[in-house]
Design a protein around this motif. Structure first.
Motif, PDB file in Angstrom:
ATOM      1  N   PRO A 240       0.756  -1.269   0.165  1.00  0.00           N
ATOM      2  CA  PRO A 240       0.200  -0.276  -0.241  1.00  0.00           C
ATOM      3  C   PRO A 240       0.722   1.187   0.056  1.00  0.00           C
ATOM      4  O   PRO A 240       0.727   2.338  -0.830  1.00  0.00           O
ATOM      5  CB  PRO A 240      -1.089   0.135   1.621  1.00  0.00           C
ATOM      6  N   ASN A 241       1.937   1.362   0.543  1.00  0.00           N
ATOM      7  CA  ASN A 241       2.941   2.512   1.061  1.00  0.00           C
ATOM      8  C   ASN A 241       3.330   3.111  -0.344  1.00  0.00           C
ATOM      9  O   ASN A 241       3.329   4.013  -1.041  1.00  0.00           O
ATOM     10  CB  ASN A 241       3.844   2.520   1.861  1.00  0.00           C
ATOM     11  N   TYR A 243       2.546   1.652  -3.472  1.00  0.00           N
ATOM     12  CA  TYR A 243       2.175   2.369  -4.442  1.00  0.00           C
ATOM     13  C   TYR A 243       1.152   3.752  -4.179  1.00  0.00           C
ATOM     14  O   TYR A 243       0.881   4.638  -5.206  1.00  0.00           O
ATOM     15  CB  TYR A 243       0.502   0.949  -4.686  1.00  0.00           C
ATOM     16  N   THR A 244       1.046   3.854  -2.933  1.00  0.00           N
ATOM     17  CA  THR A 244       0.612   5.105  -3.139  1.00  0.00           C
ATOM     18  C   THR A 244       1.467   6.433  -3.019  1.00  0.00           C
ATOM     19  O   THR A 244       0.716   7.036  -3.377  1.00  0.00           O
ATOM     20  CB  THR A 244       0.305   5.347  -0.905  1.00  0.00           C
ATOM     21  N   THR A 251       2.788   3.754 -10.360  1.00  0.00           N
ATOM     22  CA  THR A 251       2.210   3.133 -10.171  1.00  0.00           C
ATOM     23  C   THR A 251       1.242   2.571 -10.625  1.00  0.00           C
ATOM     24  O   THR A 251       0.719   1.290 -11.011  1.00  0.00           O
ATOM     25  CB  THR A 251       1.123   3.299  -8.879  1.00  0.00           C
ATOM     26  N   GLN A 307      -9.643   3.390   3.759  1.00  0.00           N
ATOM     27  CA  GLN A 307      -8.878   4.712   3.793  1.00  0.00           C
ATOM     28  C   GLN A 307      -9.698   5.809   3.180  1.00  0.00           C
ATOM     29  O   GLN A 307     -10.840   5.529   3.381  1.00  0.00           O
ATOM     30  CB  GLN A 307      -8.614   3.549   2.697  1.00  0.00           C
ATOM     31  N   SER A 309      -8.441   8.813   0.794  1.00  0.00           N
ATOM     32  CA  SER A 309      -7.987   8.554  -0.499  1.00  0.00           C
ATOM     33  C   SER A 309      -8.346   7.792  -0.665  1.00  0.00           C
ATOM     34  O   SER A 309      -7.711   6.443  -0.950  1.00  0.00           O
ATOM     35  CB  SER A 309      -6.613   9.686  -0.331  1.00  0.00           C
ATOM     36  N   LYS A 311      -6.492   6.503  -3.790  1.00  0.00           N
ATOM     37  CA  LYS A 311      -5.394   5.712  -4.720  1.00  0.00           C
ATOM     38  C   LYS A 311      -4.836   4.602  -3.716  1.00  0.00           C
ATOM     39  O   LYS A 311      -4.817   3.480  -4.067  1.00  0.00           O
ATOM     40  CB  LYS A 311      -4.083   6.723  -5.027  1.00  0.00           C
ATOM     41  N   ARG A 312      -4.878   5.003  -2.366  1.00  0.00           N
ATOM     42  CA  ARG A 312      -4.614   4.710  -0.953  1.00  0.00           C
ATOM     43  C   ARG A 312      -5.927   3.419  -0.930  1.00  0.00           C
ATOM     44  O   ARG A 312      -5.455   2.182  -0.821  1.00  0.00           O
ATOM     45  CB  ARG A 312      -4.515   5.211   0.297  1.00  0.00           C
ATOM     46  N   THR A 315      -5.579   0.719  -4.019  1.00  0.00           N
ATOM     47  CA  THR A 315      -3.664   0.075  -3.280  1.00  0.00           C
ATOM     48  C   THR A 315      -4.342  -1.777  -2.302  1.00  0.00           C
ATOM     49  O   THR A 315      -3.657  -2.837  -2.192  1.00  0.00           O
ATOM     50  CB  THR A 315      -3.031   0.595  -2.329  1.00  0.00           C
TER      51      THR A 315
END
Lengths: 516, 278
Positions: A240-241, A243-244, A251, A307, A309, A311-312, A315
């Motif tokens: 997750p981190n 790719y975020t 990404t 989550q 956001s 994008k996060r 992921t």
């Protein structure tokens, strides 16, 4: 075909790796000669890779299995590439995804990296050719070397992101290296027990040899390593981190391809290297893997719910999708395996599509927290249209491709009597639906407090319509980002309609006959 | 969490230990690893390539494709460091600068905000902020050492056919000489001898020599990296063509490894600014 093309086309198994790689080096060199040439070189490289892949797709569909001997040495003495229907399918997906994202990301890469853009193109192309080689190779050590080049480029591509990207890349580097070391140790054990590195050769030796504790150990080591590489549930922490915080251009391709290629390798090792009896006969390993996947689906889906956001959140959906494929494959029946293999293709397409849509939003709005998505259906109708299609695909609604692979996975689960996995799949669909409809709701009904940077100028006349919602001027993403996105959205539908053909032509022949 | 990790580690280590007694004995001539492919290499390597060092043959011919990608990994590492570290922001350290007035040899310190001499000034030369006084012993020793080290690296490269050595080792020794120059003098001196552009292009050209040799074989109608087909070009028979090609690709590896080492050093030592550093 004229004879020269005939002559040349038999080299497509190696050209799919070397053509992008050589032109990627040309793109790198352009950074010190003329920066304008970097993009065309990278584009040409991936395009020739795609042509080689499609060529192999057509050849394998006719029932041919392409074998290529590097340096002319026959295996087990030399390194061989072996491409069957399924690998050709995955190779085509890799090249198509990489090419489409390269075109879509050009503007943001040139803007973000300016003078270092040629290095970005070069690392991007190295990454893709590494992945392609991993899929094509029949040599387990060559696979490790290609894994190295793909991972190394990936760490650099991620590390150039914003915020905590360097830290996330370091985390990924540690996890990735541990995973790769486990795999390498597995290779060493296989070599100790068989003296060979060629998959087909090893499979024959293992068949004659019968059960062997060293091979069981090697199997455990390889699988553990690959699980870390593919971010399966308990070892998904790096994903997750990484790719975020990675740049969007990175990404997109990484979320679409990295985990999928690791799953492909797991499937290939189990089906064509280790004896099937080792993986499925006792039922303990397979059962454990399916339960792991079941827990992974729930864990990933709930974390996605938490989550803030977009994008996060996505992921975590990637983590969930990985668990689908792992679970489906380890069900051990034909339906489950078909579902997992089909989902590799479909997931690569829909992950790319959804991340590209988010990249477009981020490019326009500069942020992707849910509160930043207000009014998007009016300002970015095309990007949001594509987002809706990819969202439906991820939820699994017909006629998008996501429905069909999920259908296979669920029927595989029912057939195997693995109700936990079936329930996990269904609940994940519901949670995905909640996640995406929350986004759609915000983007459709809510009105942004202030008009955003770009369109405020065009919006001076500010005439409200009488439907209750103020009309916002359109502020779509630039055309070079929009067209690839729309192509991908249409691909999701097309893949859905082509499911039958894909399964019959490319996936079914790749599953061994013993699997019922 | 830490305890769980410890238990997992012990468990994994225990499994490996438990499995150890199923492994063949150390150096067992009857083990699969010594009976399956090794005999083929041992019996045929010389005949195929006229190269006595079997390791070099396996490395650069039987499994040349792996070796090419190992060189490519080195190249990718160079680019990764460049991509992540290189920045054009200059003079952020401390704010003051040191210059040497060349005609007199006097060192001057210019405080923050002071007027700096022109970049290409013939009279003033910028020196490192962490400048240590000129040390004739170290500099002279290194100046004497470097040429011999470089010749030795060429020996390691050229003798790879007969003894342990080859492209990677030669590249490391050669790269170390440039780094030694940078350490004993300063980064600017070595940048003057080998600029970043040279390092980058050399690393690309090095890998290209390897990959391009393979491509040439392909274009001449044989499998990728099948050196046999180069025999007419190298004016020799097929076995000697393999031997010569091994040298060619080793030269490529040497160039790539050497250039990438230097390039990574430039970026690491100066935090990507390539103005001054250890």
């Amino acid at each position: 075909m004229d004879p020269i093309m005939m002559e040349f086309s038999q080299h497509s198994p190696v050209l799919i790796v070397m053509a992008p790689f050589l032109l990627g080096m040309a793109a790198a060199a352009a950074g010190w000669a003329n920066r304008k040439w970097a993009f065309p070189m990278a584009f040409l490289g991936l395009l020739s890779g795609l042509i080689a892949a499609i060529h192999m797709l057509i050849k394998t569909a006719k029932g041919e299995i392409l074998v290529y001997h590097m340096a002319g040495w026959l295996p087990p003495f030399g390194i061989a590439y072996r491409i069957d229907t399924f690998s050709a399918l995955i190779l085509t997906a890799i090249m198509a995804v990489a090419l489409i994202n390269l075109v879509a990301s050009r503007a943001s890469a040139e803007k973000d990296f300016t003078e270092k853009a040629p290095a970005w193109y070069a690392l991007y192309v190295f990454f893709v050719s590494g992945l392609a080689g991993m899929v094509a190779t029949e040599d387990i050590f060559n696979l490790y070397v290609l894994l190295e080049i793909a991972s190394l480029s990936a760490y650099a591509l991620i590390g150039m992101g914003h915020n905590r990207a360097p830290f996330a890349a370091l985390n990924y580097l540690l996890m990735g290296t541990i995973g790769a070391s486990f795999y390498l140790m597995g290779v060493a054990y296989i070599y100790i027990a068989t003296g060979s590195l060629n998959m087909t050769d090893i499979a024959v030796i293992l068949q004659e040899m019968g059960p062997n504790p060293t091979i069981t150990m090697a199997f455990a080591l390889c699988m553990t390593g690959l699980l870390a590489k593919m971010a399966a549930f308990p070892v998904h922490g790096w994903l997750p981190n990484a790719y975020t915080f990675a740049p969007d251009a990175t990404t997109n391709v990484m979320a679409a391809l990295t985990t999928k290629v690791s799953i492909y390798i797991m499937i290939r090792l189990v089906l064509s290297l280790f004896p099937l009896s080792l993986a499925f006969d006792t039922g303990i390993i397979a059962d454990a893997m399916v339960w792991l996947a079941t827990i992974g689906i729930f864990a990933g889906a709930f974390m996605a719910l938490a989550q803030k956001s977009f994008k996060r959140m996505l992921t975590y959906i990637v983590v969930v999708e990985v668990a689908y494929m792992v679970g489906g494959f380890w069900l051990g029946n034909r339906a489950g395996m078909t579902g997992a293999m089909l989902h590799i293709l479909n997931d690569a397409a829909m992950t790319l599509c959804v991340f590209m849509a988010v990249a477009n939003i981020r490019a326009r709005r500069g942020a992707d927290a849910f509160s930043d998505l207000k009014g998007l259906f009016q300002t970015m109708p095309f990007s949001m249209g594509a987002l809706v299609i990819s969202g439906l695909a991820i939820i699994g609604i017909p006629p998008t491709c996501g429905f069909f692979s999920k259908w296979y996975l669920i029927s595989g689960g029912i057939e195997a009597g693995h109700w936990g996995f079936v329930i996990a799949l269904l609940s994940a669909s519901i949670i995905n639906a909640i996640l995406f409809f929350k986004v759609f709701e915000i983007a459709f009904f809510e009105v942004p407090a202030e008009t955003f940077g770009q369109n405020s100028r065009e919006h001076e006349s500010d005439h409200h319509t009488h439907h209750g919602l103020p009309s916002l001027a359109m502020a779509e993403a630039r055309i070079s980002m929009l067209i690839p996105l729309i192509i991908m959205a249409l691909t999701l539908l097309a893949l859905g309609f082509m499911t039958g053909g894909i399964v019959n032509l490319f996936i079914d022949p790749a599953i061994p006959g013993q699997v019922l | 969490m830490k305890k769980l990790a410890l238990i997992l580690c012990l468990f994994a280590g225990g499994l490996l230990l438990m499995n150890a007694h199923y492994l063949p004995m150390w150096g067992d001539p009857a083990s699969p690893a010594s009976t399956h492919v090794s005999p083929y290499f041992i019996e045929n390597a010389y005949e195929h390539t006229k190269t006595p060092n079997m390791v070099a043959v396996v490395l650069a011919d039987y499994r040349s494709y792996d070796t090419m990608f190992e060189a490519a990994v080195v190249l990718a590492a160079g680019f990764a460091c460049f991509f992540l570290l290189r920045s054009r922001a200059r003079g952020k350290k401390g704010g003051h600068h040191y210059y040497r007035h060349i005609p007199t040899g006097v060192t001057i310190k210019i405080e923050e905000g002071g007027k700096l001499p022109a970049e290409n000034s013939k009279v003033f030369r910028s020196i490192d902020a962490l400048w240590t006084p000129y040390d004739p012993i170290i500099q002279t020793t290194c100046r004497c050492l470097i040429p011999f080290l470089q010749i030795y690296s060429l020996y390691v490269l050229a003798h790879g056919h007969y003894s342990p050595g080859g492209g990677f080792q030669a590249g490391v020794v050669l790269g170390a000489t440039i780094i030694l120059l940078a350490i004993s003098h300063n980064l600017k001196t070595s940048l003057k001898r080998m600029s970043e552009r040279t390092a980058a292009l050399w690393s690309i050209i090095g890998v290209f020599i390897f990959a391009g040799t393979g491509l040439l074989c392909l274009l001449l109608g044989m499998d990728y990296l099948n050196y046999e087909v180069l025999a007419p070009l190298l004016l020799s028979d097929e076995a000697m063509a393999r031997s010569h090609s091994i040298l060619i690709v080793e030269v490529g590896v040497t160039m790539a490894v050497m250039a990438v080492m230097v390039w990574i050093y430039y970026n690491l030592s100066s935090a990507g600014q390539q103005d001054e550093g250890l």
